[in-house]
Design an enzyme around this catalytic site. Structure first.
Site, mmCIF file in Angstrom:
data_model
loop_
_atom_site.group_PDB
_atom_site.id
_atom_site.type_symbol
_atom_site.label_atom_id
_atom_site.label_comp_id
_atom_site.label_asym_id
_atom_site.label_seq_id
_atom_site.Cartn_x
_atom_site.Cartn_y
_atom_site.Cartn_z
ATOM 1 N N ARG A 182 0.821 -1.222 0.000
ATOM 2 C CA ARG A 182 0.000 0.000 0.000
ATOM 3 C C ARG A 182 0.852 1.268 0.000
ATOM 4 O O ARG A 182 0.515 2.260 0.640
ATOM 5 C CB ARG A 182 -0.962 0.002 1.194
ATOM 6 N N SER A 231 -11.093 0.288 3.544
ATOM 7 C CA SER A 231 -10.232 -0.262 4.599
ATOM 8 C C SER A 231 -9.476 0.860 5.304
ATOM 9 O O SER A 231 -8.784 1.647 4.661
ATOM 10 C CB SER A 231 -9.237 -1.260 3.997
ATOM 11 N N GLU A 301 -4.351 3.218 6.533
ATOM 12 C CA GLU A 301 -4.363 3.013 5.095
ATOM 13 C C GLU A 301 -5.080 4.169 4.415
ATOM 14 O O GLU A 301 -4.700 4.616 3.338
ATOM 15 C CB GLU A 301 -5.041 1.685 4.739
#
Length: 308
Positions: A182, A231, A301
Site C-alpha cells: 500500500r 479499509s 491506510e
C-alpha cells in the site's frame, strides 16, 4: 508568467492570460466528492481539459503552491479545515480504457476499477479482476499500490505516465515506483494520468464469474451502502487489521456520529452528521485500544489530508 503563490489575490487574473483550458473553481466543498461525505473545502479545484492542459497548469503554477490529486474520494479523510492550494480532479478525458494488444490495457488515471475490469473481460484479458473490488480510480491504485483478494497493482502494472509537480511529463516503469504494501515512491504533487496493465489471456465468461464472486464476497462482508472510506488500517505483518480491532473491543465503537462498522471492523462509518474530526479521532481511539490490547501499532491506510 507564473501563477502566484497567493492564490486568492492573483489567480483569476493569471488564469485569464495563461492559456489554461480546464475549469478552475475556488472554495469548493469536498464533502460531496468523498465517500465519507465530510470535511472542508478545496482552496481551489482544477479540472484539466487534457494531459497537456494539466502539464501547462502545473508548470506555470508557483512551486510554493501545494497540489493534491483527487479521484473518487473513496479512501480519504478530508479534514474539516479544508485543503490549501490546488486539488486536481481528473474528469472524463482521463477515464478511457482500451485494450492495446491481447493481454495489455491502457487506462486513464481517472478510470474506475469497475471500468478497467469490465473492459478487460470484454477483451478476454484475465488477471485484473481484483480491481473490480477496489473503490477508486487508476491514479489512486497506482499511487497506493491498491490491492485485494490476493493481488495488487504491482502484479499487473508495467508503466504509468505521470505529470510531475513541475509540469514535466514522465513515463515510469514499475521498478521506478518503489512499491511496497500500500505504498509507492511517487513524489508529492505528482498526478498519475495513465497506466498500462498486463494480464493474460482468459475466457470472458470465466473472468465475469470471478468478478461476480468478488462482488458477492464484498457485498457479504463490507458495509458498501454506508458512508465509509474503505479499509481504514493496513494489515500488519502476520495479522489482519479487522481481527485486531475486534479483539480490542472496538466493534460498534462510536465518537459522535462516527462508528466502527459492526459488519467489518476495519471500516469506519459516518452515520449521518460525523465531522472529519470525529472520524479521524475515532480511528485514533481504535489505534490506541489495539496497541494497549495487543501491542500492535496499526498504520492508517486511509489518506488524511488538509488542515484541522
Amino acid at each position: 508568467m507564473s501563477a502566484p503563490a497567493n492564490l486568492v489575490d492573483g489567480f483569476s487574473t493569471w488564469l485569464e492570460t495563461s492559456g489554461v483550458r480546464g475549469k478552475l473553481s475556488s472554495a469548493v466543498p469536498l464533502a460531496p466528492l468523498v465517500w465519507f461525505k465530510a470535511g472542508g473545502a478545496a482552496e481551489w479545484l482544477f479540472e484539466p481539459k487534457d494531459v497537456d492542459d494539466l502539464a501547462r497548469f502545473l508548470g506555470d503554477l508557483d512551486p510554493a503552491v501545494p497540489v493534491m490529486a483527487l479521484g473518487l474520494g473513496s479512501n480519504l479523510i478530508v479534514r474539516d479545515g479544508g485543503v490549501p492550494g490546488v486539488v486536481v480532479r481528473l474528469g472524463k478525458a482521463f477515464a478511457a480504457v482500451e485494450a492495446v494488444d491481447a493481454t495489455t490495457l491502457r487506462c486513464g488515471g481517472g478510470a474506475s476499477g469497475i471500468l478497467v475490469s469490465s473492459t478487460a473481460r470484454d477483451a478476454g484479458i484475465a488477471g485484473v479482476e481484483f480491481l473490480r473490488s477496489i473503490p477508486g480510480t487508476v491514479g489512486g491504485f497506482v499511487r497506493m499500490n491498491g490491492g485485494a483478494y490476493g493481488r495488487e497493482v504491482a502484479d499487473v502494472l508495467t508503466e504509468c505516465e505521470v505529470v510531475l509537480r513541475s509540469g514535466e511529463r514522465v513515463t515510469l516503469g514499475k521498478d521506478a515506483l518503489g512499491y511496497s504494501y500500500r505504498h509507492s515512491a511517487l513524489p508529492e504533487g505528482a498526478v498519475v494520468v495513465s497506466a498500462t496493465f498486463r494480464g493474460e489471456r482468459g475466457d470472458p465468461a470465466a473472468i465475469q464469474a470471478e468478478m461476480d464472486r468478488i462482488a458477492a464476497a464484498r457485498e457479504a462482508s463490507q458495509p458498501l451502502r454506508s458512508k465509509t472510506g474503505g479499509s481504514t488500517f493496513k494489515n500488519p505483518a502476520g495479522h489482519k487489521a479487522w481481527a485486531l480491532v475486534d479483539a480490542a473491543g472496538c466493534r460498534g465503537l462510536r465518537r459522535g456520529d462516527a462508528q466502527v462498522s459492526e459488519k467489518h471492523t476495519n471500516f469506519l462509518l459516518n452515520l449521518g452528521a460525523a465531522t472529519s474530526e470525529d472520524i479521524e479521532g475515532l480511528g485514533e481511539d481504535v489505534r490506541a485500544r489495539v496497541l494497549a490490547h495487543s501491542g500492535v501499532a496499526l498504520e492508517w491506510e486511509i489518506q488524511r489530508v488538509g488542515v484541522s
